[in-house]
Design a protein around this motif. Structure first.
Motif, mmCIF file in Angstrom:
data_model
loop_
_atom_site.group_PDB
_atom_site.id
_atom_site.type_symbol
_atom_site.label_atom_id
_atom_site.label_comp_id
_atom_site.label_asym_id
_atom_site.label_seq_id
_atom_site.Cartn_x
_atom_site.Cartn_y
_atom_site.Cartn_z
ATOM 1 N N SER A 109 0.817 -1.206 0.000
ATOM 2 C CA SER A 109 0.000 0.000 0.000
ATOM 3 C C SER A 109 0.855 1.263 0.000
ATOM 4 O O SER A 109 0.583 2.225 -0.732
ATOM 5 C CB SER A 109 -0.928 0.001 1.223
ATOM 6 O OG SER A 109 -1.604 1.226 1.359
ATOM 7 N N ALA B 78 -4.236 -3.934 0.244
ATOM 8 C CA ALA B 78 -3.358 -2.900 -0.322
ATOM 9 C C ALA B 78 -4.083 -2.027 -1.331
ATOM 10 O O ALA B 78 -3.926 -0.797 -1.341
ATOM 11 C CB ALA B 78 -2.142 -3.559 -0.968
ATOM 12 N N SER C 100 -6.286 0.590 0.425
ATOM 13 C CA SER C 100 -5.762 1.438 1.505
ATOM 14 C C SER C 100 -4.693 2.431 1.073
ATOM 15 O O SER C 100 -4.193 3.187 1.903
ATOM 16 C CB SER C 100 -5.192 0.550 2.627
ATOM 17 O OG SER C 100 -4.173 -0.291 2.145
ATOM 18 N N TRP C 101 -4.322 2.444 -0.214
ATOM 19 C CA TRP C 101 -3.254 3.338 -0.652
ATOM 20 C C TRP C 101 -3.671 4.790 -0.874
ATOM 21 O O TRP C 101 -2.799 5.679 -0.850
ATOM 22 C CB TRP C 101 -2.606 2.810 -1.939
ATOM 23 C CG TRP C 101 -3.532 2.750 -3.125
ATOM 24 C CD1 TRP C 101 -4.235 1.679 -3.549
ATOM 25 C CD2 TRP C 101 -3.841 3.818 -4.033
ATOM 26 N NE1 TRP C 101 -4.983 1.999 -4.659
ATOM 27 C CE2 TRP C 101 -4.750 3.309 -4.980
ATOM 28 C CE3 TRP C 101 -3.448 5.155 -4.141
ATOM 29 C CZ2 TRP C 101 -5.272 4.082 -6.014
ATOM 30 C CZ3 TRP C 101 -3.968 5.926 -5.166
ATOM 31 C CH2 TRP C 101 -4.860 5.394 -6.087
#
Length: 293
Positions: free
Chosen positions: A102, A159, A162-163
């Motif tokens: 992420s 990932a 949530s980036w």
């Protein structure tokens, strides 16, 4: 030159540690994290995956904590202590790798969006905003269900959802860095995009990334536990799957409070430790917060 650079790095590390250890909560969190990581890494040396077998369970079902089973047993008679110990490997692995992926995605997109102005940067931010407004937990649950229940797919699902927050944070820092005079001098001397982003922007956002990564790991562990509780697990024993099993087999109705409490406390302790370390790192590495302190 090499010895001078090494001396500067040692001096910087000593100053960092001197500042960090003044934050007692951060030091306590680091001790807990080191203990959790050591236990997870050494688990295969003392136990094996057989502790999760329902066929060779050593004790009676829902046995209360005792000398033989310090944390009690589950519905199959398996030791909760050994299950939590073995499950720490999956929970921490997914948390670390999902947070790392992420952070990498968010950093690349954030730096690119801040460095390249015009339609390219605007397009990247519109994509980021689109991911940001999506319900991350629901999206991760759908992705994990579609891609299948493996460790890799759970890591990817966490990932991918949530980036965006990291990307926006890094973009703002990139804009601040590129507004400094030495960036203009670097461009005037012929510095290209790769030189500016890797030699000037990335080193300046790296301290922020370090603090952000620790907080992201905590979030990833909570998300993995939530996904496992909702049924989108990696088909391996983790703290989240233990909570799911305690719900499925009615641990609360059997009075097996230890089956619910112990995995929950493990998640709480590790997440709290990551949060404390992240806040301490943020206070040490952020000049504004350091001056305020």
């Amino acid at each position: 030159m090499t010895s001078v650079a090494a001396a500067r790095r040692r001096l910087a590390l000593s100053r960092f540690w001197a500042d960090f250890r003044t934050h007692r909560a951060g030091v306590a969190g680091m001790v807990v994290l080191l203990a959790a990581v050591v236990l997870a890494l050494t688990a295969p040396l003392f136990i094996d995956e057989g502790v999760t077998s329902v066929v060779d369970a050593p004790g009676p079902e829902f046995a209360a904590p005792s000398l033989d089973f310090p944390f009690g047993t589950d519905e199959s008679g398996r030791s909760i202590l050994l299950m939590v110990w073995w499950g720490s490997r999956t929970s921490l692995l997914i948390g670390f790798l999902a947070a790392l992926l992420s952070i990498v995605i968010g950093t690349v997109i954030g730096i690119a969006a801040g460095h390249f102005r015009g339609w390219a940067g605007g397009a990247l931010m519109r994509v980021t905003d689109w991911f940001l407004v999506l319900p991350s937990l629901v999206t991760a649950l759908v992705l994990a269900a579609i891609l299948g229940g493996t460790t890799f797919t759970v890591i990817m699902a966490i990932a991918v959802t949530s980036w965006p927050s990291t990307a926006r944070l890094i973009r703002a820092q990139t804009l601040a860095v590129e507004a400094r005079p030495y960036i203009e001098r670097s461009k005037a001397l012929g510095g290209g995009h790769w030189h500016i982003t890797t030699r000037h922007v990335l080193p300046n956002v790296a301290p922020l990334l370090l603090a952000s990564t620790t907080l992201e790991v905590a979030s990833a562990i909570v998300t993995e536990s939530t996904l496992a509780f909702l049924g989108a697990s990696a088909n391996k024993t983790s703290w989240g799957t233990m909570l799911r099993s305690s719900y499925d087999y009615g641990a609360a109705t059997h009075g097996a409070w230890w089956y619910i409490l112990i995995p929950g406390l493990a998640i709480l302790a590790v997440v709290m430790a990551f949060t404390l370390v992240g806040r301490a790192l943020e206070a040490v590495l952020n000049p504004r917060l350091r001056r305020a302190a």
